[in-house]
Write an enzyme that holds these catalytic residues in place. Sequence first.
Site, PDB file in Angstrom:
ATOM      1  N   TYR A  91       0.818  -1.208   0.000  1.00 58.21           N
ATOM      2  CA  TYR A  91       0.000   0.000   0.000  1.00 58.21           C
ATOM      3  C   TYR A  91       0.861   1.272   0.000  1.00 58.21           C
ATOM      4  O   TYR A  91       0.336   2.366   0.121  1.00 58.21           O
ATOM      5  CB  TYR A  91      -0.932   0.009   1.207  1.00 58.21           C
ATOM      6  CG  TYR A  91      -1.905  -1.143   1.215  1.00 58.21           C
ATOM      7  CD1 TYR A  91      -3.016  -1.153   0.376  1.00 58.21           C
ATOM      8  CD2 TYR A  91      -1.706  -2.242   2.043  1.00 58.21           C
ATOM      9  CE1 TYR A  91      -3.901  -2.220   0.372  1.00 58.21           C
ATOM     10  CE2 TYR A  91      -2.587  -3.316   2.043  1.00 58.21           C
ATOM     11  CZ  TYR A  91      -3.695  -3.296   1.199  1.00 58.21           C
ATOM     12  OH  TYR A  91      -4.569  -4.355   1.196  1.00 58.21           O
ATOM     13  N   TYR A 465     -11.450  -0.537   0.400  1.00 56.31           N
ATOM     14  CA  TYR A 465     -11.373  -0.085   1.788  1.00 56.31           C
ATOM     15  C   TYR A 465      -9.994   0.453   2.139  1.00 56.31           C
ATOM     16  O   TYR A 465      -9.802   1.040   3.214  1.00 56.31           O
ATOM     17  CB  TYR A 465     -11.748  -1.240   2.735  1.00 56.31           C
ATOM     18  CG  TYR A 465     -10.620  -2.165   3.084  1.00 56.31           C
ATOM     19  CD1 TYR A 465      -9.949  -2.053   4.306  1.00 56.31           C
ATOM     20  CD2 TYR A 465     -10.188  -3.148   2.193  1.00 56.31           C
ATOM     21  CE1 TYR A 465      -8.895  -2.901   4.621  1.00 56.31           C
ATOM     22  CE2 TYR A 465      -9.155  -4.000   2.512  1.00 56.31           C
ATOM     23  CZ  TYR A 465      -8.506  -3.874   3.723  1.00 56.31           C
ATOM     24  OH  TYR A 465      -7.463  -4.708   4.034  1.00 56.31           O
ATOM     25  N   ARG A 466      -9.042   0.311   1.237  1.00 57.99           N
ATOM     26  CA  ARG A 466      -7.645   0.617   1.530  1.00 57.99           C
ATOM     27  C   ARG A 466      -6.912   0.595   0.205  1.00 57.99           C
ATOM     28  O   ARG A 466      -7.281  -0.152  -0.695  1.00 57.99           O
ATOM     29  CB  ARG A 466      -7.106  -0.464   2.458  1.00 57.99           C
ATOM     30  CG  ARG A 466      -5.754  -0.277   3.071  1.00 57.99           C
ATOM     31  CD  ARG A 466      -5.513  -1.437   4.009  1.00 57.99           C
ATOM     32  NE  ARG A 466      -4.218  -1.400   4.656  1.00 57.99           N
ATOM     33  CZ  ARG A 466      -3.742  -2.356   5.430  1.00 57.99           C
ATOM     34  NH1 ARG A 466      -4.475  -3.430   5.650  1.00 57.99           N
ATOM     35  NH2 ARG A 466      -2.560  -2.258   5.990  1.00 57.99           N
TER      36      ARG A 466
END
Length: 517
Positions: A91, A465-466
Amino acid sequence: MRPPLPEGIAAADFSRALDELAGVVGKTWVFVDELPLSTYRDAYSPLADGTLLPSAAVAPESVEQVQRILAIANSFRLPIWTIGTGRNFAYGGPAPRKSGYLVLDLKRMNRIIEVNEKYGYALVEPGVSYMQLYRHLQRIGSKLWIDPAAPAWGGVMGNALEHGAGYTPYGDHFIMQCGMEVVLADGQVVRTGQGGISNSKHWQISKHGLGPQFDGMFTQSNFGVVTKLGIWLMPEPPGYKPFMITFPREEDLEQIFEITRPLKVNQVIPNAAVAVDLLWEASAKTTRRHYYDGKGPLPPSIRTKIAADLNLGMWNYYGALYGPPPMIENNWKLIEEAFSNIPGAKFHFARENDPAWDYRVKLMRGEPNMTEFSIMNWIGGGGHVNFSPISAPDGAEALAQYNLIKKRCHEFGFDYIGEFLVGWRDMHHILMIMYNRADETMRKSAHDLFSLLVDEAAAAGFGEYRTHLAFMDQIAGTYRHNDGALWDLHHRLKDALDPNGILSPGKQGIWPKSARP
């Protein structure tokens, strides 16, 4: 290569800011040279080398130092990017949202302030990792379990703030969070919930104080710097029964989740139930080149051989039961009867010399480890980025989402490597796009695949969500109900709490007024 300057800040002003920062934390803890700054890049990024590089980094050791750093940042309009352990890999890791930001590295703030055995919680600082907390509990003889994310080096606080999930019944980390200490952009220190009472006795017992509950506002946001976080821990149960069920067909996914939904909603399966695809499971034990040296997705015949060689299914389902042994056995009968309706389902309670089984069993009993990181060897070259849409634990929805994403992966030349994790009424679908970062064409294809999946998922009604730093603005743009009213609210809060826009500009697509498109 000389580090980039923060946008809009002259070299002389930046030099003065660094001198002032050194006066706060000591020169040792202000990083400006290329070698230490290289640790603040995303080594697995889908972006080209040389992007998202910091101008410098500063590592405070106390709340007071954080306050003084924020005062300096406000004075120079210096954009800072806050990290805890910096292990949010897939991420973005420790890299900033844009080149030139100053990284506020909270790794030195790594105290475990309290472990309360009676009420089952811990109070930690940002730099505390899962492994550190686990070892501390072992050392003091605690009977409490943590709920770790897969890599043990991740941060307890950071994962909760990023809406991360684990594998025990305490797997929704934000739900298990209770009480925060936050330094706002102007340096004011706020404690949420019962922490608003001086010398509160119940800060980590109840999320609720008088008035609105603000904890969620400081997750995945840039409204403050969280410096303490309470996390609920699971009392060690009197019994533990991990299990794995293998299923021979890809299309079994639909029936798997039709069966799972009532078992999860009624808490017959109390932990995060995970359906892992063949290649995710196999990558902990072997590499792609061991079976196939061609380009593009693996042929079906190779997939069949891998499944046979490793005694795996096309889907491999993990769960666990906890509690008194009679209760475990009663619940197991329900689970076994339900999943026996899927032809070819096989039940496993032990697997010799199987690292994938071993690390899942450890995670489901709260034991952090690093085995899952070995799946990076499937391709080689280290590159990976996670596409993470949310869906319901609905069989038809899961299968449709899987077929759509797998099709796109194959069109771009990638294997589908993913898992579905059911928390309670929600399901996280984690697609891991793996690539060799040294192969520029492959890296760019991974980026383009991800971007296409964002738009197609949104068109089908699914939001992520991310996400990785590179896609924050794109995904924020998919939350467009009522002409983007949600992000309008985010920006109104940003303007009120951080008028100079110094805190992590652009995180999750939340920008200060001066930088908005």
